[in-house]
Every structure is written in structure tokens, then in C-alpha cells.
Design a protein around this motif. Sequence first.
Motif, PDB file in Angstrom:
ATOM      1  N   ALA A  61      40.440  20.407-129.033  1.00  0.00           N
ATOM      2  CA  ALA A  61      39.440  20.251-130.095  1.00  0.00           C
ATOM      3  C   ALA A  61      40.030  20.580-131.464  1.00  0.00           C
ATOM      4  O   ALA A  61      39.764  19.874-132.447  1.00  0.00           O
ATOM      5  N   VAL A  76      39.641  17.392-133.913  1.00  0.00           N
ATOM      6  CA  VAL A  76      38.318  17.380-134.530  1.00  0.00           C
ATOM      7  C   VAL A  76      38.330  16.846-135.956  1.00  0.00           C
ATOM      8  O   VAL A  76      37.378  16.168-136.377  1.00  0.00           O
ATOM      9  N   LEU A  91      33.588  13.344-130.276  1.00  0.00           N
ATOM     10  CA  LEU A  91      33.863  14.382-129.286  1.00  0.00           C
ATOM     11  C   LEU A  91      32.602  14.715-128.490  1.00  0.00           C
ATOM     12  O   LEU A  91      32.642  14.882-127.259  1.00  0.00           O
ATOM     13  N   LEU A  92      31.473  14.820-129.173  1.00  0.00           N
ATOM     14  CA  LEU A  92      30.215  15.136-128.494  1.00  0.00           C
ATOM     15  C   LEU A  92      29.803  14.017-127.538  1.00  0.00           C
ATOM     16  O   LEU A  92      29.349  14.275-126.415  1.00  0.00           O
ATOM     17  N   ALA A 142      32.185  13.807-124.447  1.00  0.00           N
ATOM     18  CA  ALA A 142      31.981  14.949-123.566  1.00  0.00           C
ATOM     19  C   ALA A 142      30.672  14.833-122.794  1.00  0.00           C
ATOM     20  O   ALA A 142      30.586  15.263-121.639  1.00  0.00           O
ATOM     21  N   TRP A 146      35.819  21.051-125.707  1.00  0.00           N
ATOM     22  CA  TRP A 146      36.217  20.306-126.909  1.00  0.00           C
ATOM     23  C   TRP A 146      35.023  19.638-127.580  1.00  0.00           C
ATOM     24  O   TRP A 146      35.179  18.796-128.438  1.00  0.00           O
ATOM     25  N   SER A 147      33.817  20.061-127.199  1.00  0.00           N
ATOM     26  CA  SER A 147      32.633  19.442-127.818  1.00  0.00           C
ATOM     27  C   SER A 147      31.582  20.481-128.182  1.00  0.00           C
ATOM     28  O   SER A 147      31.673  21.120-129.229  1.00  0.00           O
ATOM     29  N   TRP A 148      30.596  20.670-127.322  1.00  0.00           N
ATOM     30  CA  TRP A 148      29.470  21.532-127.657  1.00  0.00           C
ATOM     31  C   TRP A 148      29.870  22.983-127.855  1.00  0.00           C
ATOM     32  O   TRP A 148      29.198  23.721-128.585  1.00  0.00           O
ATOM     33  N   ARG A 193      33.395  14.738-135.444  1.00  0.00           N
ATOM     34  CA  ARG A 193      32.548  15.564-134.576  1.00  0.00           C
ATOM     35  C   ARG A 193      31.781  14.727-133.549  1.00  0.00           C
ATOM     36  O   ARG A 193      31.692  15.079-132.375  1.00  0.00           O
ATOM     37  N   SER A 205      35.283  19.361-120.891  1.00  0.00           N
ATOM     38  CA  SER A 205      34.492  18.522-121.805  1.00  0.00           C
ATOM     39  C   SER A 205      33.654  19.379-122.742  1.00  0.00           C
ATOM     40  O   SER A 205      33.525  19.074-123.931  1.00  0.00           O
TER      41      SER A 205
END
Length: 541
Positions: free
Chosen positions: A338, A342, A350-351, A354, A400-402, A347, A397
Motif C-alpha cells: 500500500a 497508494v 485499491l479499495l 480489495a 492494502w485497502s481498508w 485510493r 487485501s
Amino acid sequence: MAGGGMVTTGEVKHFEGKATVYVVLTCILAACGGLMFGYDVGISGGVTSMNDFLAKFFPNVLANKLRSAQTSNTYCQYNDQKLQAFTSSLYLAGLVSTFFASPVTRRYGRKPTMLIAGLCFCVGVIFNAAAQDLAMLIIGRVLLGWGVGFANQAVPLYLSEMAPTRWRGGLNILFQLAVTIGILFANLVNYGTGKMKHDGWRVSLGLAGIPAGLLTLGGILLPETPNSLVQRGKLEDGRKVLRKIRGIENVDAEFEDLILAAEESKRITSPFRNLLLRRNRPQLVIAFIMQFFQQFTGINAIMFYAPVLFQTLGFKSDASLYSAVITGAVNVVSTVVAIVVVDRAGRRILLLEAGVQMFISQTAIAIILAVGMKNGVSLSHSLGIVVVVLICVYVSSFAWSWGPLGWLIPSEIFPLEARSAGQSVTVSSNLFFTFVIAQAFLSMLCAFKWGIFLFFAGWVVIMQIFVILFLPETKGIPIEEMEVVWTRHWFWKRFVPDAPIVDHAGIPTTDDTKKSNNLKPATTNGADNGYHKNHDAPQQA
């Protein structure tokens, strides 16, 4: 600015600055607040799976665990409200403390807030490691919770304000990286102390003093952010810090932006009431919803109780702790991913990626458990390995996201006058939903069994829809110029009206032609912000 008085043309400025060694080291030390938070998240699951800890504080749970080993009711062996309260009390205390941390952050700065967090952590560690009864244990957890509340209030703001715009995402995610390293460190400690015959849990809880000490040291040695210094009237100090962290002498443009933002913030006498104004609705809703969604991915249910969960699935004690170490390591590596991507990919991508990965892995886990654990039979060795792999896919996942973006996005979207109050809402919301999950998960596992993974997978679908429709991209936009993302968004623009355009003489105009001439498509830096600044169009306070 979303706060009012400043006039903007809806364009994006780009300030000079480098990711200097000084600012990177500063951000790394500040991120130790995340290290403490992660250690607290990771240590509780391992400790609550240790028999000597259960025998001292939760004898009923130990008796139920030993009974469950002889029956088919493995999903319910840890279902105990007092045991869940041990974990969740920290987050409830953190929730309360954020409302005290917010005015401290605003009036005295980010640095003193981190120092208070470190001291709370240190005292809480002493109570926990020396605990003689449940009351002393809970008092220690409450003190740790106060530290979490103050640290999570100050650290993400500190990182966002210190980092250059181009690297803000990556440097801010250092906080989440520290969280994941803390979780991994806790899992490794638990794996080692789990082999001790007596009082291994005391060592596990006592070693939290290492990250607590680092954060306290950071609160003493770190510089204050230029944003906070300017906001509190220390203009020359703010300019000096800004020059040092940007690595250049000419910081006039960015410094002027900080002054304008600070002047606007001084007009706000009630930051929390200001948050409820219509123009701050997008930031407030997104900050709140992102914390809800972050917890309802189910990640902390796994991270809190990873050893407990793996034991429930039929793993031996050592194997369950070892599996928790593996997932913790995946968590760290994926957070590094991330940091790298990122500020390149943005952003939203990535979300969205994931979300697909989390849904598939959680659904697959539910199917395997439904089929492989019929009639209380433990998972076979091969299916157990598959479940660990799928949990690692899921954890990666999230990492690197939430995980990082749940902190990064709220910390960068609020205007300066509402930033401390906005971060307070972010932290308190996060800790509230964390408390809910921590307090309810073992009971939910007992009631839903394998269906618990389908429960969280359903929420992931809703998150995907929210990101697609309502979450704008914030990559590459200076933190004090963030209003542009709301004025250009199909839904949120109705809450944040376009500010009047100002001509060269400083006279507002409604000329649509002039407005369109002041907006140029972004083509040079790859940022998905839609527009570049035309410096011929000035801004005024």
C-alpha cells in the motif's frame, strides 16, 4: 476551503517539496503510536488462549474450553462476556478519551497529545503486567485505551500534515504499517510465551512497554507540525519547520496557504458544531462510514482472536499461534504494498480491488467450514491449510485497502478548522465499532458458526457500492486544497457550493467563460484530481 471565508476557483495547487530524510525519520518515530495500537490488538487473542491466564482470571472459560474439547460444540468454547470485555474495554476507553484528545490536539498541538498517549500506555502496561485480579487487569486495559484514543487522534494528523503532498499517502500509511508490525510482534511474542509453563501472559502484556516507550520518546523529541504552529500563532516557528521538512528555502506558497487556513480556523469557536454544518457534511459522512466499514470487513474479529479462532477450527495450541504469526506477517508485507502504490494508483482502485478479493476469500472460507466441520468434526489437515491460505488472501487485501485508507482518507479530507474535531469523530467512530466487534464476535461465532464469514462478506458488497458511488479520489491534492474533490463530485457538490471566481482585480465574477478558462485538464502528474491550478487566478481570504 470547506470551512467558508476563503475564495477558491476549484483548482488544485501543487507545492514544491522533497521527501527528506528528516521528514521520513520524523514520520517513522511518530508512527510508533500505531505500533502500540497494533500490539494491543494482537496480544489479546494470544493471551486469552493461554490456559494459565484463563485459570487466573476466567476459570469458567477454561472449564468450558476443556469441556468443549470432548464435545462437538467447538464454536462456543470461548463465548464469555467477561472475556470479551477484557478485549473490548480498551476500545470503549479509547472512544471516551478521543473527546478529551481533540481539544488538546487543537489548543496545544499534535506533539503534546502523542506524549500524553505514550504516558498512558506506559502506566497501563505496568497495571496489566502486574495484575493480581480482574479489576486490576481491566484498569490497565482502560489506561491503554486512553493511550489509544490520544495516539489515534494525533498520529494520523501529524503524518498528513508533515508529509509533502506527493508522498502524503505513503507516509501516512506508516501509521497502519506500524499497526501491522505491532500485531506481528505480538503474535511472535505470544508464540514464544505460550511455551512458558507459568506467567507467560505477564511477559506478553509487559513487552507492550517497548512501543509505549518509543511513542513517549517521540512525544518528547519530535517537532510540532507547521500547520499546528501556524494555527496557534507561532508563524516563524511554523515557517522554519516547513522549510526543514520540505528541504527547500522557498516555501512561501504553501506557507501562505497555511496562514489562510489558520485564519479561517480561528473564526470557528465550536469545532464540533462546525462539523455539523452542511458544507462539512461530505467529510463527516465519509469519515464515519469508513470507520464502520473498516470494522465490518471483519478484520479485527480475526486479528483480535486469531489464535482462538484457529483453535476453534481444530488447530493445536502451537499451530494456532503459528498460523496467527503467518497472517500477521502477510499483514505487514501487504501494508508495504500500500505504501508503494497508494500515491501512484490512488485510493479508490485499491479499495475496489480489495473488495473483490475479500468477498471471494470470505465466501470460500464459509463454504469450506460448512462442509469440512459437519457434526463438530475438526478440519482435516489439508483443509486447514487451505483456510489459513484464504485468511492470508483476505488479510492481504485488507492490509492494502481498508486498513490504511480507513485512516488516511479521513485525516486528509477535513479543512484545518475542523480537522481536530473531524479526527476525533474518526477515531471515536472507529473505536466504537471496534468495541462492538470485540464484544460481540465470540458470541456471533457461537451463534452463526461458519456463517460469520458470510455475514462479513455481505458487508463487503455494500462497501463496494459505497466506494463506486460516493468516495472521490484524493490522490495528489494538497491537504489545504481538498475542497475541490467535493465541488466536482456528482453527489457531494450539492453540499459544498462553488465559491465565487475572483478576477485579477479581486472582484468576484460569475462569468462562466472566465471560470472555464481557469480550469485546465490535468495531464502532467498523473493525479486523478481532474484539474491543475492556473496561477493567473489568485485566491483571497
